[in-house]
Design an enzyme around this catalytic site. Sequence first.
Site, PDB file in Angstrom:
ATOM      1  N   ARG A  42      -9.102   5.330 -11.730  1.00 33.86           N
ATOM      2  CA  ARG A  42      -9.662   5.171 -10.383  1.00 33.86           C
ATOM      3  C   ARG A  42     -11.179   5.213 -10.455  1.00 33.86           C
ATOM      4  O   ARG A  42     -11.731   6.082 -11.142  1.00 33.86           O
ATOM      5  CB  ARG A  42      -9.123   6.317  -9.511  1.00 33.86           C
ATOM      6  CG  ARG A  42      -9.646   6.337  -8.108  1.00 33.86           C
ATOM      7  CD  ARG A  42      -8.805   7.235  -7.239  1.00 33.86           C
ATOM      8  NE  ARG A  42      -7.482   6.640  -7.012  1.00 33.86           N
ATOM      9  CZ  ARG A  42      -6.678   6.947  -5.992  1.00 33.86           C
ATOM     10  NH1 ARG A  42      -7.048   7.863  -5.124  1.00 33.86           N
ATOM     11  NH2 ARG A  42      -5.509   6.368  -5.844  1.00 33.86           N
ATOM     12  N   LYS A  78      -4.042  10.735 -15.264  1.00 34.88           N
ATOM     13  CA  LYS A  78      -4.888   9.917 -14.384  1.00 34.88           C
ATOM     14  C   LYS A  78      -6.328  10.033 -14.868  1.00 34.88           C
ATOM     15  O   LYS A  78      -6.753  11.105 -15.315  1.00 34.88           O
ATOM     16  CB  LYS A  78      -4.815  10.447 -12.939  1.00 34.88           C
ATOM     17  CG  LYS A  78      -5.182   9.420 -11.911  1.00 34.88           C
ATOM     18  CD  LYS A  78      -3.997   8.533 -11.587  1.00 34.88           C
ATOM     19  CE  LYS A  78      -4.344   7.441 -10.593  1.00 34.88           C
ATOM     20  NZ  LYS A  78      -3.153   6.655 -10.241  1.00 34.88           N
ATOM     21  N   THR A 150       4.893  -3.628  -6.902  1.00 30.52           N
ATOM     22  CA  THR A 150       4.928  -2.389  -6.112  1.00 30.52           C
ATOM     23  C   THR A 150       5.524  -2.685  -4.744  1.00 30.52           C
ATOM     24  O   THR A 150       6.343  -1.915  -4.216  1.00 30.52           O
ATOM     25  CB  THR A 150       3.501  -1.806  -5.987  1.00 30.52           C
ATOM     26  OG1 THR A 150       3.017  -1.546  -7.297  1.00 30.52           O
ATOM     27  CG2 THR A 150       3.481  -0.524  -5.171  1.00 30.52           C
ATOM     28  N   THR A 204      -8.977  -2.199   7.933  1.00 25.68           N
ATOM     29  CA  THR A 204     -10.337  -1.855   8.365  1.00 25.68           C
ATOM     30  C   THR A 204     -11.360  -2.898   7.940  1.00 25.68           C
ATOM     31  O   THR A 204     -12.508  -2.834   8.362  1.00 25.68           O
ATOM     32  CB  THR A 204     -10.750  -0.495   7.750  1.00 25.68           C
ATOM     33  OG1 THR A 204     -10.356  -0.488   6.386  1.00 25.68           O
ATOM     34  CG2 THR A 204     -10.119   0.662   8.490  1.00 25.68           C
ATOM     35  N   ALA A 259       3.323   2.372   0.461  1.00 24.95           N
ATOM     36  CA  ALA A 259       2.863   2.406  -0.930  1.00 24.95           C
ATOM     37  C   ALA A 259       1.725   3.379  -1.222  1.00 24.95           C
ATOM     38  O   ALA A 259       1.520   3.754  -2.375  1.00 24.95           O
ATOM     39  CB  ALA A 259       2.375   1.009  -1.320  1.00 24.95           C
TER      40      ALA A 259
HETATM   41  P1  NAD Z   1      -6.061  -2.799  -1.900  1.00 26.20           P
HETATM   42  O1  NAD Z   1      -7.421  -2.224  -2.087  1.00 26.20           O
HETATM   43  O2  NAD Z   1      -5.737  -4.144  -2.443  1.00 26.20           O
HETATM   44  O3  NAD Z   1      -5.672  -2.828  -0.340  1.00 26.20           O
HETATM   45  C1  NAD Z   1      -5.920  -1.779   0.535  1.00 26.20           C
HETATM   46  C2  NAD Z   1      -6.186  -2.387   1.914  1.00 26.20           C
HETATM   47  O4  NAD Z   1      -6.227  -1.316   2.850  1.00 26.20           O
HETATM   48  C3  NAD Z   1      -7.520  -3.130   2.011  1.00 26.20           C
HETATM   49  O5  NAD Z   1      -7.316  -4.385   2.616  1.00 26.20           O
HETATM   50  C4  NAD Z   1      -8.381  -2.210   2.883  1.00 26.20           C
HETATM   51  O6  NAD Z   1      -9.318  -2.924   3.663  1.00 26.20           O
HETATM   52  C5  NAD Z   1      -7.329  -1.537   3.732  1.00 26.20           C
HETATM   53  N1  NAD Z   1      -7.707  -0.236   4.299  1.00 26.20           N
HETATM   54  C6  NAD Z   1      -8.454   0.758   3.760  1.00 26.20           C
HETATM   55  N2  NAD Z   1      -8.504   1.812   4.585  1.00 26.20           N
HETATM   56  C7  NAD Z   1      -7.758   1.478   5.686  1.00 26.20           C
HETATM   57  C8  NAD Z   1      -7.406   2.160   6.869  1.00 26.20           C
HETATM   58  N3  NAD Z   1      -7.834   3.394   7.133  1.00 26.20           N
HETATM   59  N4  NAD Z   1      -6.627   1.507   7.785  1.00 26.20           N
HETATM   60  C9  NAD Z   1      -6.185   0.250   7.538  1.00 26.20           C
HETATM   61  N5  NAD Z   1      -6.475  -0.433   6.418  1.00 26.20           N
HETATM   62  C10 NAD Z   1      -7.253   0.179   5.501  1.00 26.20           C
HETATM   63  O7  NAD Z   1      -5.069  -1.671  -2.501  1.00 26.20           O
HETATM   64  P2  NAD Z   1      -3.553  -1.882  -2.973  1.00 26.20           P
HETATM   65  O8  NAD Z   1      -3.540  -2.156  -4.430  1.00 26.20           O
HETATM   66  O9  NAD Z   1      -2.842  -2.764  -2.022  1.00 26.20           O
HETATM   67  O10 NAD Z   1      -3.004  -0.388  -2.827  1.00 26.20           O
HETATM   68  C11 NAD Z   1      -2.762   0.166  -1.542  1.00 26.20           C
HETATM   69  C12 NAD Z   1      -2.337   1.618  -1.698  1.00 26.20           C
HETATM   70  O11 NAD Z   1      -1.153   1.679  -2.498  1.00 26.20           O
HETATM   71  C13 NAD Z   1      -3.362   2.520  -2.400  1.00 26.20           C
HETATM   72  O12 NAD Z   1      -3.265   3.819  -1.857  1.00 26.20           O
HETATM   73  C14 NAD Z   1      -2.888   2.545  -3.841  1.00 26.20           C
HETATM   74  O13 NAD Z   1      -3.296   3.736  -4.515  1.00 26.20           O
HETATM   75  C15 NAD Z   1      -1.372   2.523  -3.632  1.00 26.20           C
HETATM   76  N6  NAD Z   1      -0.646   1.975  -4.762  1.00 26.20           N
HETATM   77  C16 NAD Z   1      -0.927   0.723  -5.194  1.00 26.20           C
HETATM   78  C17 NAD Z   1      -0.216   0.216  -6.281  1.00 26.20           C
HETATM   79  C18 NAD Z   1      -0.463  -1.184  -6.777  1.00 26.20           C
HETATM   80  O14 NAD Z   1       0.358  -1.679  -7.553  1.00 26.20           O
HETATM   81  N7  NAD Z   1      -1.520  -1.859  -6.353  1.00 26.20           N
HETATM   82  C19 NAD Z   1       0.758   1.003  -6.917  1.00 26.20           C
HETATM   83  C20 NAD Z   1       1.023   2.276  -6.425  1.00 26.20           C
HETATM   84  C21 NAD Z   1       0.312   2.755  -5.347  1.00 26.20           C
END
Ligand code: NAD
Length: 352
Positions: A42, A78, A150, A204, A259
């Site tokens: 991260r 991590k 995911t 957001t 997620a």
């Molecule tokens: P990403 O950065 O591609 O997407 C996150 C989205 O959320 C962005 O479009 C951002 O603008 C939006 N956002 C941020 N804060 C917000 C809020 N308060 N309200 C509404 N929207 C908001 O991230 P991602 O890869 O899609 O991952 C999303 C979540 O899932 C994260 O918490 C990540 O740790 C978790 N996760 C992701 C994966 C993966 O494979 N990418 C795996 C396990 C867990």
Amino acid sequence: MDKLIQDWDGEYVVCRFDHETKTMMFIAIHSTALGVGTGGTRLKTYSHPREALRDAMRLAEGMTYKFALIDVPRGGGKAVLSVPDGFDPARRERLMLRFGRWLADLNGLFETGPDLGTSSADMALIARHYSGVFGLPADAGGAGSPGPETALGVFCGIQASCEHHFGTPDLDGRRVLVQGAGSVGESLIHRLLEAGCDVKFSDTDPERVEEIRQKLDLPFVEPEAVYSEACDVFSPCATGGILNAETIPQLACPIVAGAANNQLDRLEHGEALHKRGILYAPDYVINAGGAIFLPAVEGSGWSVDKARERIRGIGDTLREIFSRSKQMGISPARAAEQLAKEKVGARRNDVN
Ligand code: NAD
């Protein structure tokens, strides 16, 4: 920070300060009972190095439970790269290369993939010095972004949650609100629409909102209004800590299944949801699709189909957790933790 480390039940904390980029780098290994410490890297700005370390420790623990519950023989770890405010993007490449060299010096203590703030391109830089890297770009022989995998797991988890609550996994007509239409959220939205759900979304980032509106013409919910928006399933796919003392009383849904990592601000918020009669699908179970996919396809040579079959099994793991929660009268968050600790503990006993 000593207290933080003393109070933790993990195995290792390794730290290094990168003078050139003023970045504090932490690796936390929670448990190697099931295999080598593995988890994402991260990159984020924190108010204090203590917060970065706390995040690394908590996320590493989540990885231990995640791998245990999905029966993937890996341990929980991590890495957190705590970059200074206003971090110059031009320095990113050097940072990733030096991080890769550090990982190589640690002789395989930790294997990693992309996480919040890092991408497949960063993994390719790390991989120049260290081979224990997943999520490389397709043109570098990797499986690319794990987001869609995911999302597949989250989709199966939503089906299992609906089956438990409504008596049927059929999602046709279910009202689902997706918070965060990023890599996972957007892919999930597509699956939900195909299954006949009535989907709303929130984000957001104005550019992202416009993009999704143009592509899918979906109703948008303002970020501050998501918690009180009535729906069947609230699916957090953005940031952590969003289920807390302020938001839980507002929730107008019977199911939370999404997620985002570390959705519960603290473990007791899992109890608060349970008391309100809201079914919570523990995040580290429902979001395990990428953690199954990348090591299986890139590390163990599984076919994509075999890995996806395993990801669909996330639904069955959740069914087991919900049924344990019901039988024992405890929250699903507690039931998942118990089950994971039993699996890790059994292995620790085997080893000793
Ligand atoms: P990403 O950065 O591609 O997407 C996150 C989205 O959320 C962005 O479009 C951002 O603008 C939006 N956002 C941020 N804060 C917000 C809020 N308060 N309200 C509404 N929207 C908001 O991230 P991602 O890869 O899609 O991952 C999303 C979540 O899932 C994260 O918490 C990540 O740790 C978790 N996760 C992701 C994966 C993966 O494979 N990418 C795996 C396990 C867990």
